[in-house]
Design an enzyme around this catalytic site. Structure first.
Site, PDB file in Angstrom:
ATOM      1  N   TYR A 184      -4.739   5.507  13.607  1.00 19.91           N
ATOM      2  CA  TYR A 184      -3.410   6.117  13.474  1.00 19.91           C
ATOM      3  C   TYR A 184      -2.696   6.339  14.799  1.00 19.91           C
ATOM      4  O   TYR A 184      -1.505   6.123  14.890  1.00 19.91           O
ATOM      5  CB  TYR A 184      -3.500   7.442  12.710  1.00 19.91           C
ATOM      6  CG  TYR A 184      -3.833   7.221  11.250  1.00 19.91           C
ATOM      7  CD1 TYR A 184      -2.826   6.974  10.336  1.00 19.91           C
ATOM      8  CD2 TYR A 184      -5.150   7.185  10.808  1.00 19.91           C
ATOM      9  CE1 TYR A 184      -3.112   6.723   9.004  1.00 19.91           C
ATOM     10  CE2 TYR A 184      -5.452   6.926   9.475  1.00 19.91           C
ATOM     11  CZ  TYR A 184      -4.429   6.701   8.577  1.00 19.91           C
ATOM     12  OH  TYR A 184      -4.716   6.430   7.272  1.00 19.91           O
ATOM     13  N   HIS A 199     -16.020   8.220  -0.386  1.00 22.31           N
ATOM     14  CA  HIS A 199     -14.872   8.632   0.413  1.00 22.31           C
ATOM     15  C   HIS A 199     -14.804  10.165   0.326  1.00 22.31           C
ATOM     16  O   HIS A 199     -14.003  10.721  -0.421  1.00 22.31           O
ATOM     17  CB  HIS A 199     -13.594   7.982  -0.132  1.00 22.31           C
ATOM     18  CG  HIS A 199     -12.415   8.046   0.799  1.00 22.31           C
ATOM     19  ND1 HIS A 199     -11.806   6.923   1.308  1.00 22.31           N
ATOM     20  CD2 HIS A 199     -11.742   9.094   1.314  1.00 22.31           C
ATOM     21  CE1 HIS A 199     -10.793   7.283   2.091  1.00 22.31           C
ATOM     22  NE2 HIS A 199     -10.734   8.599   2.105  1.00 22.31           N
ATOM     23  N   ASN A 241     -10.155   2.852  10.713  1.00 20.20           N
ATOM     24  CA  ASN A 241      -8.932   3.576  10.367  1.00 20.20           C
ATOM     25  C   ASN A 241      -8.297   3.986  11.678  1.00 20.20           C
ATOM     26  O   ASN A 241      -8.911   4.701  12.475  1.00 20.20           O
ATOM     27  CB  ASN A 241      -9.243   4.828   9.537  1.00 20.20           C
ATOM     28  CG  ASN A 241      -9.881   4.487   8.189  1.00 20.20           C
ATOM     29  OD1 ASN A 241      -9.970   3.321   7.821  1.00 20.20           O
ATOM     30  ND2 ASN A 241     -10.309   5.504   7.471  1.00 20.20           N
ATOM     31  N   GLU A 265     -15.200   7.051   7.047  1.00 18.42           N
ATOM     32  CA  GLU A 265     -15.111   7.985   8.180  1.00 18.42           C
ATOM     33  C   GLU A 265     -16.267   8.974   8.289  1.00 18.42           C
ATOM     34  O   GLU A 265     -16.043  10.190   8.382  1.00 18.42           O
ATOM     35  CB  GLU A 265     -13.785   8.769   8.112  1.00 18.42           C
ATOM     36  CG  GLU A 265     -12.563   7.903   8.197  1.00 18.42           C
ATOM     37  CD  GLU A 265     -11.257   8.707   8.217  1.00 18.42           C
ATOM     38  OE1 GLU A 265     -11.302   9.945   8.123  1.00 18.42           O
ATOM     39  OE2 GLU A 265     -10.190   8.096   8.343  1.00 18.42           O
ATOM     40  N   ARG A 304      -7.735  -1.588  -1.540  1.00 14.69           N
ATOM     41  CA  ARG A 304      -8.909  -0.821  -1.134  1.00 14.69           C
ATOM     42  C   ARG A 304      -8.871   0.524  -1.837  1.00 14.69           C
ATOM     43  O   ARG A 304      -7.929   1.301  -1.657  1.00 14.69           O
ATOM     44  CB  ARG A 304      -8.920  -0.626   0.384  1.00 14.69           C
ATOM     45  CG  ARG A 304     -10.012   0.322   0.870  1.00 14.69           C
ATOM     46  CD  ARG A 304     -10.053   0.389   2.395  1.00 14.69           C
ATOM     47  NE  ARG A 304     -11.040   1.356   2.838  1.00 14.69           N
ATOM     48  CZ  ARG A 304     -10.756   2.596   3.260  1.00 14.69           C
ATOM     49  NH1 ARG A 304      -9.504   3.019   3.302  1.00 14.69           N
ATOM     50  NH2 ARG A 304     -11.722   3.409   3.633  1.00 14.69           N
ATOM     51  N   GLU A 315      -7.282   1.392   7.339  1.00 18.41           N
ATOM     52  CA  GLU A 315      -6.172   2.326   7.175  1.00 18.41           C
ATOM     53  C   GLU A 315      -5.314   2.290   8.425  1.00 18.41           C
ATOM     54  O   GLU A 315      -5.832   2.293   9.541  1.00 18.41           O
ATOM     55  CB  GLU A 315      -6.664   3.776   6.996  1.00 18.41           C
ATOM     56  CG  GLU A 315      -7.423   4.017   5.723  1.00 18.41           C
ATOM     57  CD  GLU A 315      -7.815   5.483   5.532  1.00 18.41           C
ATOM     58  OE1 GLU A 315      -7.235   6.363   6.214  1.00 18.41           O
ATOM     59  OE2 GLU A 315      -8.695   5.737   4.698  1.00 18.41           O
TER      60      GLU A 315
END
Ligand SMILES: *[C@@H]1O[C@H](CO)[C@@H](O)[C@H](O)[C@H]1NC(C)=O
Ligand SMILES: *[C@@H]1O[C@H](CO)[C@@H](O)[C@H](O)[C@H]1NC(C)=O
Ligand SMILES: *[C@@H]1O[C@H](CO)[C@@H](O)[C@H](O)[C@H]1NC(C)=O
Ligand SMILES: *[C@@H]1O[C@H](CO)[C@@H](O)[C@H](O)[C@H]1NC(C)=O
Ligand SMILES: *[C@@H]1O[C@H](CO)[C@@H](O)[C@H](O)[C@H]1NC(C)=O
Ligand SMILES: *[C@@H]1O[C@H](CO)[C@@H](O)[C@H](O)[C@H]1NC(C)=O
Length: 507
Positions: A329, A141, A327, A187, A97, A397
């Protein structure tokens, strides 16, 4: 992923993991894709070579630059793409990606195509395909061409919709015979919030008392930018569906940064605050994309500041995706602050009516790392399943940050990744329609938060050597083994907070 925002959400949890089930990649459906991610400005380098012009990411990185290392060189993948594709092949990746730099392909933001930019992306895509690696391409991005920011303030002006659509038209036309997975925006929720409310993200706009920027309006601009991001996305998807999809047989989606929000304690106010947070940070985009309008609580708290969808706009946005990129985390604890809702003026953040723990952005803590809370990923996927009709998902991600050093023994990263893939497997087994997983990041890259000082890579990059030498870390070896079929062990947290938010939005 953009580290700068992350610090707002950072806190330190004790690792409290126990080994649980064994799994291997054959436990996933046969078509399930495993890969790794990067983005253009963070990895390419050659920022001012071969006709590329600066983006708002370049501008921002230069303003916050501290030290001698040059973000305009980054990992120099622009010149080293063949070597890097070789590393991906050795690791055993199914997919890579990456993102296309708009200002490399179309240096004036609109109009003529830069032949050298076109050639670079054709070369990269061909090299990937030659090695059996599927390109998953992000179209934007964070790196809006600076020239469009200067001309009309980028995503604050409706003209961006036409320019973005013309840019993606070039990408679909030139690369769509080989690229089957397109993500319009990376995002946008954090771009709108970080870039226009807090100002700690390109284009760095905010207003006092909410932040210290030279221009901006924290109370209104995040809502305007988000609205235009949604419309630009919708317009790009409509173009792909009308003009390309039947022939190219690809898929188009959008990507969001998702935390699992968890109430700080199980009281009613904190639970309701947690639902509000889900609605503001995820529903902001997912509600219009699924139902054609913003969540009720956003319309209530933001009042006249939030744009109203016309019928035409609502139709454009509703259902405009084949997949959602997530994404993920970490988990974020939510603390009710609804008392702040009676204050005026309020920025986007205050409209949520919550309080988060802040840490000082100028300090890089020694132990800077995400707490390993893999269960949060499962919760997020359950939330999408219940509230947003179980869309097709790619985890775009996921990964662990640490101070950049010469050490390649990143056992903590191995534990983080293997436990998150284990958690993902639980979600897939329980019906989540997730079809792929990408580690952030393939190699150490330039990060928005701490530049080259803290990184996420499977490969170490020696930013001080002229060769920018890549070296596999333990995490690369582990991931490679997993991709080649080795058994592995998942870890689960011993104690988790039971937070009664699942399956419910605040409306
Ligand atoms: C790998 O794990 C599976 C269970 O998921 C088990 O049946 C198999 O024996 C294991 N293989 C090895 C080599 O440990
Ligand atoms: C730049 O880095 C130095 C040393 O790492 C630090 O002392 C200083 O505060 C930093 N300046 C800014 C503006 O971040
Ligand atoms: C805001 O930024 C300016 C310029 O960088 C600086 O001089 C000033 O001290 C800052 N103010 C606050 C409150 O941080
Ligand atoms: C932000 O915009 C609103 C609406 O136009 C206006 O009322 C407010 O004064 C502006 N705030 C700043 C700091 O410019
Ligand atoms: C599994 O899915 C069902 C149905 O959506 C849901 O009720 C249940 O809570 C999920 N289990 C877990 C562990 O999330
Ligand atoms: C850099 O690469 C060149 C060519 O591959 C090699 O000859 C040289 O030894 C390398 N230098 C370092 C410091 O790794």
């Amino acid at each position: 992923m953009q580290r700068r925002l992350m610090m707002l959400f950072l806190w330190f949890g004790l690792l409290n993991l126990v080994a649980a089930d064994e799994y291997n990649r054959n436990d996933f459906p046969p078509e399930f894709v495993f890969g790794a991610s990067t983005s253009a400005y963070q990895v390419e380098g050659a920022a001012l070579q071969d006709g590329r012009t600066p983006s708002i990411y370049d501008t921002f990185a230069h303003q916050s630059r501290n030290g001698t290392l040059n973000p305009d060189v980054a990992c120099d993948q622009y010149h080293k793409y063949k070597e890097d594709v070789q590393l991906m092949a050795e690791t055993g990746l199914d997919a890579y990606r990456f993102s296309i730099s708009w200002s490399r392909l179309i240096p004036n933001g609109r109009g003529s195509i830069n032949p050298k930019g076109l050639k670079y992306y054709n070369n990269l895509i061909n090299e990937l395909i030659k090695h059996g690696i599927k390109p998953h391409v992000t179209l934007l991005h964070t790196d809006v061409p600076q020239v469009l920011e200067d001309e009309y303030e980028g995503f604050l002006n409706r003209r961006i919709i036409e320019d973005f659509t013309a840019y993606v038209d070039v990408c679909f036309r030139e690369f769509g015979d080989r690229v089957r997975y397109w993500t319009t925006l990376n995002e946008p929720n954090i771009f709108a919030f970080g870039g226009y409310d807090i100002g700690n993200f390109p284009p760095g706009r905010c207003s006092p008392p909410f932040g210290n920027c030279s221009r901006g309006n924290s109370t209104t601009e995040p809502y305007i930018a988000a609205h235009l991001l949604l419309l630009a996305h919708g317009s790009a998807v409509r173009l792909y569906k009308d003009k390309y999809q039947a022939k190219q047989l690809g898929f188009v989606g959008i990507n969001l940064l998702c935390y699992h929000f968890s109430p700080i304690t199980n009281t009613r106010e904190h639970i309701i605050a947690t639902r509000r947070t889900y609605d503001f940070l995820i529903g902001w985009f997912m509600h219009p994309l699924t139902y054609g309008d913003y969540p009720e609580i956003m319309k209530k708290n933001a009042g006249r500041k939030i744009p109203i969808f016309t019928e035409k706009e609502s139709k454009l946005v509703k259902g405009s995706f084949d997949f959602i990129g997530i994404n993920y985390y970490s988990v974020m604890e939510t603390n009710d602050y609804s008392i702040g809702l009676s204050k005026y003026p309020r920025d986007f953040f205050a409209d949520i009516g919550v309080e988060w723990k802040y840490s000082d952005p100028s300090v890089l803590p020694d132990e800077f790392m995400f707490p390993n809370e893999p269960w949060g990923l499962e919760r997020v996927l359950e939330y999408f399943k219940d509230v947003y009709q179980n869309p097709l998902i790619f985890i775009h991600e996921n990964g662990q940050v640490a101070k950049h050093s010469t050490a390649t023994n990143d056992q903590f990263r191995v534990e983080y990744i293997q436990s998150h893939i284990g958690s993902l497997l639980n979600a897939v087994r329980n019906g989540s329609d997730t079809r792929g997983y990408f580690v952030w990041s393939l190699m150490d890259v330039y990060e928005l938060l701490y530049g080259f000082k803290s990184t996420f890579g499977l490969y170490h990059v020696d930013f001080n050597s002229p060769n920018l030498t890549r070296q596999p870390k333990l995490s690369q070896k582990w991931y490679s083994g997993f991709l080649k079929g080795k058994n592995t062990t998942t870890y689960v947290e011993k104690k988790k907070v039971e937070d009664d938010v699942m399956g419910r939005s605040s409306i």
